[in-house]
Write a protein that holds these residues in place. Sequence first.
Motif, mmCIF file in Angstrom:
data_model
loop_
_atom_site.group_PDB
_atom_site.id
_atom_site.type_symbol
_atom_site.label_atom_id
_atom_site.label_comp_id
_atom_site.label_asym_id
_atom_site.label_seq_id
_atom_site.Cartn_x
_atom_site.Cartn_y
_atom_site.Cartn_z
ATOM 1 N N GLU A 1 102.725 -5.055 79.050
ATOM 2 C CA GLU A 1 102.907 -5.230 80.490
ATOM 3 C C GLU A 1 102.650 -3.926 81.245
ATOM 4 O O GLU A 1 102.134 -3.940 82.362
ATOM 5 N N GLN B 1 105.471 0.030 92.272
ATOM 6 C CA GLN B 1 104.109 0.081 92.811
ATOM 7 C C GLN B 1 104.089 0.626 94.237
ATOM 8 O O GLN B 1 103.251 1.464 94.581
ATOM 9 N N SER C 1 98.926 -3.575 81.585
ATOM 10 C CA SER C 1 98.444 -4.516 82.598
ATOM 11 C C SER C 1 98.753 -4.011 84.002
ATOM 12 O O SER C 1 97.920 -4.114 84.916
ATOM 13 N N PHE C 2 99.929 -3.449 84.182
ATOM 14 C CA PHE C 2 100.343 -2.944 85.495
ATOM 15 C C PHE C 2 99.527 -1.731 85.917
ATOM 16 O O PHE C 2 99.051 -1.653 87.057
ATOM 17 N N HIS D 1 108.139 -6.425 84.470
ATOM 18 C CA HIS D 1 106.867 -6.185 85.169
ATOM 19 C C HIS D 1 106.952 -6.684 86.610
ATOM 20 O O HIS D 1 106.624 -5.965 87.559
ATOM 21 N N HIS D 2 107.411 -7.915 86.767
ATOM 22 C CA HIS D 2 107.468 -8.530 88.091
ATOM 23 C C HIS D 2 108.533 -7.873 88.976
ATOM 24 O O HIS D 2 108.279 -7.562 90.155
ATOM 25 N N LEU E 1 108.239 -3.053 88.015
ATOM 26 C CA LEU E 1 106.953 -2.374 88.152
ATOM 27 C C LEU E 1 106.242 -2.771 89.445
ATOM 28 O O LEU E 1 105.838 -1.908 90.237
ATOM 29 N N VAL E 2 106.094 -4.080 89.657
ATOM 30 C CA VAL E 2 105.401 -4.541 90.859
ATOM 31 C C VAL E 2 106.342 -4.554 92.067
ATOM 32 O O VAL E 2 105.975 -4.124 93.165
#
Length: 747
Positions: free
Chosen positions: A405, A372, A408-409, A363-364, A367-368
């Motif tokens: 995750e 993103q 959440s993203f 995720h960190h 994704l982010v």
Amino acid sequence: MDMLSKLTHLFQQALETREPPVNLLDSFVDHWKGITNYYIETTGQTRPVKQTDIPWRLKQMLDILVYEEAQQGQEEMGPCMEYLLQHKLLETLCTLGKAQYPPGMNQQVLVFFSKILVQIQKPMLHILNVYRPVQKLVRLCGLPGSQTEKEEAQFMFVVCSRVKQDPYVLNYILEIKKDNHSKRSISTSEDTEKGRSGETVSSNYPTASDPASTSSPQQHSPTDSPSTIFPANAGLIHVLVHLSRSQKSRVALKAFESLLLLVSIPKEDTAVCLAESTPLCQLLAERLCELFSQLPATLEPADIHSFPQTHWNVPFSQSGMQESQSFPGSEHMENFFAWLDFLDHLMREAPKSLAVKLAKEIHHCWLVGVLQHELLQMSEMGVLVNTALLCCSVRHIQSPAMVEELVSFLLGRQTQSEQRLDTESHVLRYQLIEHCDHISDEISITTLLLFEALLQKPHREILFNLVLRNLENRCYLTRTLGGGDDCRHFTDTDPVEENEELEEDPFFTDMYGEDEFNSSEQLLHRPQLIREHRCSGQTQALDIVNSFLCLVPQEAKTSQHVQGARYETYVHDAHEQFKECTAFLLDWDWPESLKPTELSVSSSDFFEGHFLKVLFDRIGRILEQPYELNLQVTSVLSRLAVFPHPHLHEYLLDPYIILAPGARSLFSVLIRVIGELMQRIEVIPNFTEKLVHVRRQLMGLDGESGVDHMPLLKGVIILEEFCKELAAIAFVKLPANNTNLQNTDTL
């Protein structure tokens, strides 16, 4: 014949008498001295090791150890094994392998280590003079330009297999940074038996009081912990990730399998150690980012959407190599999605703590950290390609930790009802929903595909976040002063004035503001569509089904002109979808009945939420949008409608609810589309004939020919099919007592 047997027996006795019994220890030592003498007697020679007797002597030593263990049993250590440990033979072999003298020696050492760990049955990796050379040999693996990747991968696999058998030895293999040494380490029942004094002597081996253990090959002090020996950047995890990049498929496959062995150890303490004290999660996530960055920006969205969802090990199989797709960038896509599927498989196999840590790292990091920005960029092509890649990724992801995750993203964690002007609470969520109504039809279709894939995930918060939190208080209904729903009941004999009928019509109350609502002259006059009003709890399946089946006017229907296009064909598909959605609900704790409405909750503040708003807006333009876009919009709405939540069913499938002023439902939006359609039909000559021709074209029954008003005609066909699909969903969700309902098709 008897004489010959006696002579043979006497001859065998003579041979046995003349041959002294073999001393295993002497033979073992002789072979070892033969190896060391090579280095004493030969210098400067460049003969490969395979041209010396070293491989043969190593094999003899291994055979002796295996034979000795079979003779000794599991109770105690044999003298040859004691010799190997006391004289640190493994340490010496590791040093010789590192020196690569003679050339190819490292390969022989790797093979010897692998075989001894496989063929010796007693636990070994907890012994100081075993795990230290194993650590050193691990550090010799994964080096740039290595010619021994095959042997390295096999050695690493064997080490991980032994760790899987005895998880507590992971403490003696991993190389953890000093800063992390104070963190929680692995503790097992074996640790409790041995105590905390630092001894690692197995019950199968001699104790410290035995003469064979005077040089302490089986002991180490706490200061000799593996965490203080080598830096963490050259340990087991790094080597495995490095080997997983190998161009040799068998090497990479072994590395994948080794990682699976490590993470699938069921002990929670082992999982915590891997998650917190090793770079495992970080390295795996970084590799995913690296493969994603290698994807060409020129990928075609169609190629991405059609990319098959394959198991991570398929590229390593012969059939997988033969069936792999070929288009520009296909190899990079295969590498990325194989790794993503592998990580997803890891998270399904790993204990929860490790799976959650890896999912959060992805995720960190990906994704982010990467995706993103790509989704929020200004370039339409960049948005299109990356949304398609995200959509394909969502289809691949199955593990609960990663789905968590992902939700959440994409959607955030907000639980309150949405506000119409709130566009900042979760920027990515809002932008993705807005992309469903993008000026680019391709971006709209791709983003709708993304949400459809998301709705197929068994995660309760997806539907709650997108829709249900806005329907929770049923503010879309008109309230009476008594606090209940304003559900008037009519019978066939009740006299109803035309103006009163129109004012009470729930299909049109969302077309005007509260001040305009009393002006009945402005309402669209279609009295044939106004039916008996009932509260949603009393509405029968037959009424709902017929409401949708009768929605499209007769002159805009094509079902009776084309075989296999009747309503019954949708019931089976709706039933399968309903079964799939119902399977999600086992632990979702959804209510079985409608929540009572509260008068204190203001219905004038109702907002269906950004997601339904965009979908309703799109349905409202169904007569002018491209055919493929209409297909996708209706597909997403059908997916929403099939979920058996009472509020969702009421809002999307009940035509008889009396909407609050300014509110709209799916049925009311469809009514407005029908009104627009009736106006357009009047100005198109031979409308029905043209419509049937286009329908046959879409089914491949007629050839292509120029027809005026093509977008409109295709939109009408989609509208008709969508209404039948909604009718089928209503039938499946609310089966009527009338057994002939399934044969009812008024279209």
